[in-house]
Design an enzyme around this catalytic site. Structure first.
Site, PDB file in Angstrom:
ATOM      1  N   SER A  99     -23.882 -13.230  60.141  1.00  0.00           N
ATOM      2  CA  SER A  99     -25.076 -12.408  60.162  1.00  0.00           C
ATOM      3  C   SER A  99     -24.983 -11.107  59.372  1.00  0.00           C
ATOM      4  O   SER A  99     -26.002 -10.534  59.016  1.00  0.00           O
ATOM      5  CB  SER A  99     -25.429 -12.071  61.610  1.00  0.00           C
ATOM      6  OG  SER A  99     -24.408 -11.253  62.181  1.00  0.00           O
ATOM      7  N   SER A 140     -19.365 -13.522  62.019  1.00  0.00           N
ATOM      8  CA  SER A 140     -20.438 -12.834  61.290  1.00  0.00           C
ATOM      9  C   SER A 140     -19.990 -11.797  60.281  1.00  0.00           C
ATOM     10  O   SER A 140     -20.804 -11.289  59.520  1.00  0.00           O
ATOM     11  CB  SER A 140     -21.401 -12.173  62.280  1.00  0.00           C
ATOM     12  OG  SER A 140     -22.355 -13.107  62.717  1.00  0.00           O
ATOM     13  N   LYS A 172     -24.608  -1.919  59.040  1.00  0.00           N
ATOM     14  CA  LYS A 172     -25.410  -3.059  59.519  1.00  0.00           C
ATOM     15  C   LYS A 172     -26.465  -2.544  60.491  1.00  0.00           C
ATOM     16  O   LYS A 172     -26.169  -1.689  61.334  1.00  0.00           O
ATOM     17  CB  LYS A 172     -24.483  -4.071  60.202  1.00  0.00           C
ATOM     18  CG  LYS A 172     -25.150  -5.397  60.591  1.00  0.00           C
ATOM     19  CD  LYS A 172     -24.108  -6.374  61.150  1.00  0.00           C
ATOM     20  CE  LYS A 172     -24.711  -7.700  61.573  1.00  0.00           C
ATOM     21  NZ  LYS A 172     -23.678  -8.630  62.102  1.00  0.00           N
TER      22      LYS A 172
END
Ligand SMILES: [Mg+2]
Ligand SMILES: [Zn+2]
Lengths: 105, 495, 500
Positions: free
Chosen positions: B152, B176, B77
């Site tokens: 996210s 997330s 990420k």
């Protein structure tokens, strides 16, 4: 105590150093006021005698020994700077000419 | 031979020198090249770096080392630092920033043989539940390209779902990892707060942020977690307590396990198909031998309100450093104050601004006690509710998200987006380990494709081994995870 | 708490007093910074001691330096402060280009130490005391310089240059109660902090290197009033002398305003060393909203009783206790302060005085000839070749009358240059004082014979020529003769008529 329509978006934006257009001030004001109405639900919780949780997994005295570790290469650091002058970070002059601000520590 | 689908099988094949890590790196570079146009999982591809790592892995294996993640393609990420690579947080303010150091969690995976194939898209600074808040790219749900991947950690789950990576790292602050994992039909695991070092994870809300694995299987998630977890002297909030290995604690049935169903999490608010799926999932748990018990979390309803004070308060302070002085974007102004204001106005998107503003307000003079302190007290109550509930059960089962993946732009009101995390936020506030494991499919009325749902399982603090064991038994029995989205269904490349 | 008001301070005939509190920021002497492993050193190449943590880079985290915590606790213990069972770090949020994270890790409502009392001696001989409010730990900022202006000041510059080497250096903030009344008291308070921190090894306290910075809060009120007047905060003093001058200047400014019936504005004022005045920097109306909250990256600090006992045991004899003892030994205050404020000198003196058993004579050598030699050569007394035991031996030789003071002075010069033992030199070179009256009389006779005119002058009543004659005898004896005996025998010889 938890008034829901009390956010002064212009003041808060100034504190947070974010320039907002009048439109944005208006729009964020509406959205944030609505959010504050939702969070006002917390008023219903009886919390007077409840301790605040700052860390959910409690710990204390997490420290390190006073032993040096390598620093970063200066070039690596300065290359990332938006502006540099020699070995220094170059930043805009610190404040307007007429009001001199001292160093805070 | 073809590249196996799981990290466990890949590592075995590479360690036994049936496959070279270099060949796997090349295969995934090609695969990403083919699929990215449709998925958009990555902000930065690092195929050359993966190949360089692969060569080192092959050399180490030849030298007789056995590496738990030998040759496993890993997506990271883009809020985690990796030396020499662009690390953006999906924000214009860091669009061109190159990290000069590597996050501890990332470093541990690389040392264990993982190959870094790229940095994945996310909601800007991990603030969002759809990945639509990224300023730098659009990620599509591999099951239905008209839909969001969730967020996210949307890029990380999409990459694993689409077969562009075998493992990925996500970060979970209020859901997330778990919500997007549910949307994309993969396993997403948030460990106990403090289990995995946050050093090098760009902070959103420091007291909530936790790195965790995204994987095709619970076993792979466990393997990844075992490598990452444990104290890091560079993170004062990382736990000093020993970590029990989880990959060898996986079980095949749930006899003697008490699983709590939360009274307050009524399924009646969900769509009929979604509700039926969760009811079947609970029945499957029972079918595996678990005892289902009712538990109560009376303050769970306050989770969203509590979270949307604490997380923004912390973020307003954490994101102050993005000021155009030392790195990142600078938009010049007449003086330093104007430079700050212009830089931050241009560099941050609306959602980030909203959260900074509300957080600044919650901490400001005259409001601190009413908002921030009250929320911290509510947090105490929420954690206490879980502790009480866990006196009656070993794990809690709940939905991982309030719905299946939704269409782009479907949630225009910020608060409706915040409610997507209704089921995941309470666990975050309590610091608990929780994961989402695929639990079936629904085809929504407005869609043509079946979409995955995720079952959320939660255990007490530090009980990752129990959690992963239960999830593994459920996954093995139900086989939902073996269904792949069409884009990843046909992986025949031979290497 | 202190009794001496500002002498003669009056506003339109009413006696007034100044009320002064001081906030000091003192850099702690550690190897590394507060929250990262970068080196804490002064004078390194700009931006060479920086890392992700102290540069506030995305993703970096702080881990506290144990030694810094302990040094601060020792500083508090030295002044009798309480060490609360619970202390935590808070974030103080404000934007400033030399503060990397745009928040400072500091301590808001739970400082590491609370309370304490600083007792001090003012140079005029009076004593004073000032309560400490707290000492808390925080991190220093980077350092900006201001290019583009003629005088390097902020005004007129187009941009600033920032060096982050100092960012993250551990800093203790010592906040006093408003117990100080005068400039000299303020200096005495600061000197006491300084000598205590230096003695503890807590800090090197060098104002010129910025490792001590202080701000003064000052207000006036009618003598006897318990209410406070409106205060101003004075910044930018770069020496204790300028602290004193700034206080005198600000007292005069405020008194003049009050005399004219004007209002004091609560504000920060900067001290201008060259002009000798303070000037307005900003008004407090421009409110700060620092949004303090507990730093979620750090855990609380709890010092256990054992730790505190151990740290207390490491304090040693504190400067105030030594000053007290010097004074009770009869050392005048100014000299006691000189001893204590010269690095290594007090311990040197104490050792030599104990060995010789003659404190006063030892003190005279230490503050006299030895301090002069130290100044001339740049070598501190305690590091010189004159060991404390060599000095004690010298003192004992003088005391026993074995050598006279002239010989002692010469010997000290030789010991300073070459080291060695005073007694050995005296023996090997026959420097022992001649106290045999017969031997002296022989020399006296020679001198009188050679100076007939002077002898005649003396006898004619010009007795002041005696000094010349004593000197001549001493010279003739190569300095070894006992001066008292020389004088005695000379008088006797001169007053005996018939000798010529
Ligand atoms: Mg301070
Ligand atoms: Zn550093």
């Amino acid at each position: 105590m938890m008034a829901s329509d009390d956010i002064d978006v212009a003041y808060v934006a100034k504190l947070a150093r974010i320039a907002l257009s009048p439109d944005e001030t208006e729009r964020f004001g509406t959205q944030l006021t609505a959010l504050l109405e939702h969070v006002a639900a917390l008023e219903k919780l009886a919390v007077a005698d409840v301790p605040a949780t700052a860390q959910v997994v409690p710990s204390e005295n997490v420290v390190r020994d006073d032993v040096p570790r390598p620093s970063l290469e200066r070039e690596t650091v300065l290359e990332a700077a938006p502006e540099r002058q020699g070995a220094y970070f170059r930043v805009p002059r610190i404040i307007a000419e007429d009001s001199i601000v001292g160093e805070e520590t | 031979m073809t590249v196996p689908e799981t990290a466990a099988e890949i590592a075995r094949a590479v360690n036994e020198r049936e496959l070279s890590a270099a060949a796997i790196a090349a295969e995934f570079e090609a695969r990403i090249h083919l699929r990215e146009a449709a998925v958009g999982a990555f902000l930065t591809q690092t195929g050359a770096l993966a190949l360089a790592h692969a060569e080192r892995v092959d050399a180490r294996v030849r030298a007789g080392e056995e590496l738990p993640l030998a040759g496993v393609p890993l997506a990271i990420k883009d809020n985690m630092c990796l030396t020499g690579t662009r690390t953006t947080c999906g924000s214009k303010i860091l669009e061109n920033w190159t990290a000069p150091y590597t996050a501890t969690a990332v470093q541990r995976l690389l040392d264990a043989g993982a190959l870094p194939v790229g940095k994945t898209n996310l909601d800007e600074f991990a603030m969002g539940s759809s990945c639509e808040n990224s300023a730098l790219g659009t990620t599509r749900n591999p099951w239905d390209r008209e839909r969001v991947p969730g967020g996210s950690s949307g890029g990380s789950v999409a990459a694993v779902a689409a077969g562009e990576a075998v493992l990925a790292l996500g970060s979970d602050t209020g859901g997330s990892i778990r919500e997007p994992a549910a949307f994309c039909g993969v396993v997403g695991f948030k460990p106990t707060y403090g289990r995995v070092s946050r050093y090098g994870l760009i902070a959103f809300a420091s007291s909530l942020d936790q790195i965790g694995p995204v994987a095709r299987t619970v076993q792979d998630a466990a393997r990844c977690y075992d490598v990452m977890a444990g104290h890091d002297p560079l993170d004062a909030t990382s736990l000093a307590r020993p970590v029990a290995a989880t990959h060898n604690g996986l079980r095949d049935d749930l006899r003697g396990v008490r699983i709590g169903l939360v009274n307050e999490f009524t399924l009646s608010a969900l769509g009929a198909d979604v509700r039926a799926t969760y009811e079947r999932a609970y029945a499957d748990l029972e079918g595996l031998g678990a005892d289902l018990v009712d538990v109560s979390l009376p303050t769970a309803d306050y989770g969203v309100a509590t979270y949307y004070l604490i997380a923004p308060a912390e973020c307003s302070s954490n994101l102050a450093r993005f000021d155009g002085m030392r790195y990142g974007l600078r938009v010049p102004g007449a003086d330093v104050a104007e430079t700050y204001e212009r830089t931050r106005a241009a560099g941050f998107g609306d959602e980030v601004k909203r959260r900074i503003l509300i957080g600044t307000h919650a901490l400001s003079s005259g409001y601190y006690d009413a908002y921030y302190v009250r929320a911290q007290k509510a947090r105490t109550l929420i954690a206490a509710d879980f502790a009480t509930a866990f006196q009656r059960c070993d794990a809690i089962a709940a939905p991982a998200a309030a719905s299946e993946a939704f269409r782009f732009a479907a949630k225009s009101d910020p608060y409706s987006m915040y409610l997507m995390d209704y089921y995941t936020i309470p666990m975050s506030l309590a610091g608990l380990p929780a994961l989402s494991v695929p639990c079936g499919f629904v085809t929504p009325p407005d869609g043509a494709h079946p979409l995955p749902l995720g079952l959320q399982l939660t255990t007490p603090l530090f009980e990752e081994r129990t959690l992963l064991g239960i999830a593994h038994a459920y996954e093995r029995a139900t086989m939902h995870a073996s269904v792949r989205p069409p884009i990843a269904a046909n992986e025949t490349a031979r290497v | 708490m202190t009794e001496a008001p500002h002498a003669g301070l009056a506003v339109n005939g009413t006696p007034y007093e100044s009320v002064i509190g001081i906030e000091c920021h003192v850099e702690l002497r550690t190897q590394t910074k507060m929250f990262c492993g970068c080196r804490n050193v002064f004078g390194a190449e700009p931006n060479s001691n920086v890392c992700p943590t102290c540069l506030g880079m995305p993703g970096a985290l702080p881990v506290p330096n144990r030694l810094a915590l302990e040094l601060l606790v020792k500083a508090g213990l030295a002044f009798g402060a309480d060490i609360p069972a619970f202390s935590k770090f808070d974030r103080k949020n404000y934007f400033y280009p030399d503060m990397p994270k745009d928040y400072q890790i500091s301590q808001y409502d739970t400082p590491l130490t609370q309370g304490g009392l600083v007792e001090f001696w003012v140079r005029d001989g009076t004593r004073g005391r000032c309560r400490l409010t707290r000492i808390h730990l925080e991190e220093d900022t980077g350092k900006s310089s201001h290019a583009g202006s003629r005088d390097g000041r902020i005004a007129g510059s187009k941009h600033s240059l920032v060096d982050f080497n100092r960012a993250g250096v551990p800093l203790m903030e010592c906040v006093s109660e408003p117990d100080i009344r005068t400039g000299p008291q303020a200096v005495a308070y600061l000197e006491t902090l300084k000598r205590t921190f230096v003695a503890l090894g807590v800090s090197d306290v060098k104002m010129e290197e910025g490792s001590l910075r202080c701000d003064v809060n000052l207000s006036l009120r009618p003598l006897g009033s318990s209410a406070y007047g409106t205060k101003t905060e004075i910044k930018n003093m770069n020496s204790f002398r300028s602290v004193e001058r700034a206080i005198e200047s600000e007292i005069a400014r405020q008194a003049a305003l009050l005399a004219r019936g004007e209002r004091i504005v609560q504000e920060t004022r900067g001290w201008d060393e060259a002009a000798g005045t303070t000037h307005s920097m900003r008004s407090k109306e421009e409110a700060h909203d620092y949004r303090y909250f507990p730093d979620p990256d750090l855990s609380p600090i709890a010092f256990a009783g054992d730790d505190i006992a151990r740290l207390r045991g490491e304090l040693g004899i504190l400067p105030n206790a030594r000053i007290e003892r010097f004074i009770s030994d009869g050392v005048p205050l100014v000299q006691a302060l000189q001893l204590i404020d010269t690095p290594g000198l007090a311990a040197y003196y104490e050792t030599a005085a104990t060995l010789s058993g003659k404190p006063q004579a030892t003190l005279n050598f230490v503050l006299g000839d030895l301090s002069r030699l130290a100044n001339e050569t740049g070598i501190p007394v305690h590091a010189s070749r004159v060991t404390a035991s060599a000095l004690a031996e010298l003192v004992a030789l003088v005391d026993a009358g074995t050598i006279n003071s002239k010989t002692a002075k010469d010997l000290l010069g030789r010991l300073w240059a070459d080291g060695g033992s005073a007694r050995t030199l005296v023996e090997s070179e026959g420097l022992a004082q001649v106290s045999d009256p017969g031997a002296i009389d022989t020399v006296v006779a020679e001198v009188l014979a050679a100076n007939g005119k002077t002898v005649a002058d003396y006898r004619a009543g010009k007795t002041k020529v005696l000094g010349f004659l004593v000197g001549s005898v001493m010279k003739q004896s190569r300095g070894k003769a006992n001066p008292q005996l020389v004088e005695e025998r000379l008088r006797a010889a001169l007053e005996t008529t018939g000798v010529s």
